[in-house]
Design an enzyme around this catalytic site. Sequence first.
Site, mmCIF file in Angstrom:
data_model
loop_
_atom_site.group_PDB
_atom_site.id
_atom_site.type_symbol
_atom_site.label_atom_id
_atom_site.label_comp_id
_atom_site.label_asym_id
_atom_site.label_seq_id
_atom_site.Cartn_x
_atom_site.Cartn_y
_atom_site.Cartn_z
ATOM 1 N N CYS A 30 -16.253 2.155 0.294
ATOM 2 C CA CYS A 30 -15.108 1.287 0.618
ATOM 3 C C CYS A 30 -14.733 1.390 2.084
ATOM 4 C CB CYS A 30 -13.926 1.653 -0.271
ATOM 5 S SG CYS A 30 -13.500 3.404 -0.229
ATOM 6 N N ARG B 50 -13.837 -8.344 1.761
ATOM 7 C CA ARG B 50 -12.405 -8.132 1.539
ATOM 8 C C ARG B 50 -11.635 -9.404 1.893
ATOM 9 N NH1 ARG B 50 -10.414 -2.971 1.366
ATOM 10 N NH2 ARG B 50 -8.638 -4.093 0.514
ATOM 11 N N HIS C 80 -7.324 0.785 -6.649
ATOM 12 C CA HIS C 80 -7.564 0.017 -5.416
ATOM 13 C C HIS C 80 -8.214 -1.309 -5.835
ATOM 14 C CE1 HIS C 80 -7.906 -0.966 -1.352
ATOM 15 N NE2 HIS C 80 -8.772 -0.078 -0.906
ATOM 16 N N GLN D 149 -10.040 -3.857 -3.347
ATOM 17 C CA GLN D 149 -11.339 -3.369 -2.881
ATOM 18 C C GLN D 149 -12.441 -3.757 -3.858
ATOM 19 O OE1 GLN D 149 -12.260 -1.393 -0.074
ATOM 20 N NE2 GLN D 149 -14.300 -1.907 -0.819
ATOM 21 N N ASP E 68 -16.906 7.715 -1.901
ATOM 22 C CA ASP E 68 -15.634 7.564 -1.185
ATOM 23 C C ASP E 68 -15.274 8.948 -0.654
ATOM 24 O OD1 ASP E 68 -13.159 6.682 -0.268
ATOM 25 O OD2 ASP E 68 -12.224 6.600 -2.250
ATOM 26 N N ARG F 22 0.882 -1.189 0.000
ATOM 27 C CA ARG F 22 0.000 0.000 0.000
ATOM 28 C C ARG F 22 0.903 1.218 0.000
ATOM 29 N NH1 ARG F 22 -5.377 1.632 3.301
ATOM 30 N NH2 ARG F 22 -6.154 0.188 1.739
HETATM 31 N N1 CP Z 1 -11.324 0.177 2.216
HETATM 32 C C1 CP Z 1 -10.059 0.121 2.654
HETATM 33 O O1 CP Z 1 -9.115 -0.103 1.895
HETATM 34 O O2 CP Z 1 -9.931 0.311 3.991
HETATM 35 P P1 CP Z 1 -8.557 0.510 4.765
HETATM 36 O O3 CP Z 1 -7.969 1.807 4.306
HETATM 37 O O4 CP Z 1 -8.928 0.527 6.220
HETATM 38 O O5 CP Z 1 -7.663 -0.634 4.427
HETATM 39 N N1 NVA Z 2 -9.667 6.920 -1.891
HETATM 40 C C1 NVA Z 2 -9.317 6.518 -0.550
HETATM 41 C C2 NVA Z 2 -9.640 5.084 -0.320
HETATM 42 C C3 NVA Z 2 -9.379 4.577 1.067
HETATM 43 C C4 NVA Z 2 -9.690 3.128 1.228
HETATM 44 C C5 NVA Z 2 -7.840 6.801 -0.316
HETATM 45 O O1 NVA Z 2 -7.034 6.550 -1.220
HETATM 46 O O2 NVA Z 2 -7.490 7.272 0.762
#
Ligand code: CP
Ligand code: NVA
Length: 314
Positions: A272, A300, A137, A140, A232, A110
Amino acid sequence: MTPSTQPSITKIASPDFTKDLDITQDELLALLDLASDVKRSPEPYRNALAGRSTVLLFEKPSLRTRMTFELAIQQLGGHAILNDGPIGQREPLKDVARNVARWVDGIVVRTFAQKTVDDLARWSSVPVINALSDMWHPCQILADMQTLREHFGSVRGLKLAFVGDGNNVAHSLMLTAARLGMDFALANPPKYDAAASVIAEAREIAARNDSRITLTNSPEAAVAGAHAVYTDVWASMGEEAEAAERREAFADYQVDDDLMSHAGPEAIFMHCLPAKRGEEVTDSVVESARSVVFDQAENRLHAQKALLMMLLGR
Ligand code: CP
Ligand code: NVA
């Protein structure tokens, strides 16, 4: 049960899952089937990744992604370790990749920049999985599609509306919706469009799958007739400095009960998570009977189990 009784698993041909389109349409369908199966009956899969290790390289916070990857690999008989913090600061990224790949069987990353995911994949001899970047993502969206299939039986011909920022989640959703024959409508404020390259690619895919991609600045137009309304956060991780400016730009893009009433009669609400109640969505919508946000979060775990088995399984 012994490993020999485990159902056979299609292997993903791509060495990595750096973005949604790294897997083929057939592999995506097989993955969604496997995710449902492992959710229904986890027992036959409990040794699927016996002896396999993964590292989670996380530069950004996470609740769902981190926990579900750790649990997924453990529940499949493997082992996960976490290494959080900046990647490639103490030493070049290519060295990080070539160290880590000597110890583990898969890297879950990540990060801020998609380039970090791509560079890791380039230098790593073991599969790299994108657990969120600025562009995509994809993990997700696997869970989201599983959730939609569970709810509606099949997703082909459904309309998915995304109201908010043309961000990583919108990108991944747009491409995958098009691949699965869903209509996808994005309503975003001017200047917060999805990337032009993603829109072009999604439109090409949609044309092959008899579905449509609609872009608009009107939330009401996007949600009209929708089977699912998705939103989101307005400021993603890494965009915190823009939060005030974005709150202003996105003020008319909140998903509230009134906007939901413009969607189809059976429309569900998706997010999400984490959600900023009072910004992109009201508390009332998140807590309503239409909300499937915790089904998405649960899935997930199952969708990532399927991904891990198809990518790292022997
Ligand atoms: N939806 C999602 O990716 O959540 P987190 O940021 O908590 O992993
Ligand atoms: N768009 C958001 C998603 C978090 C799961 C981000 O990138 O922070």
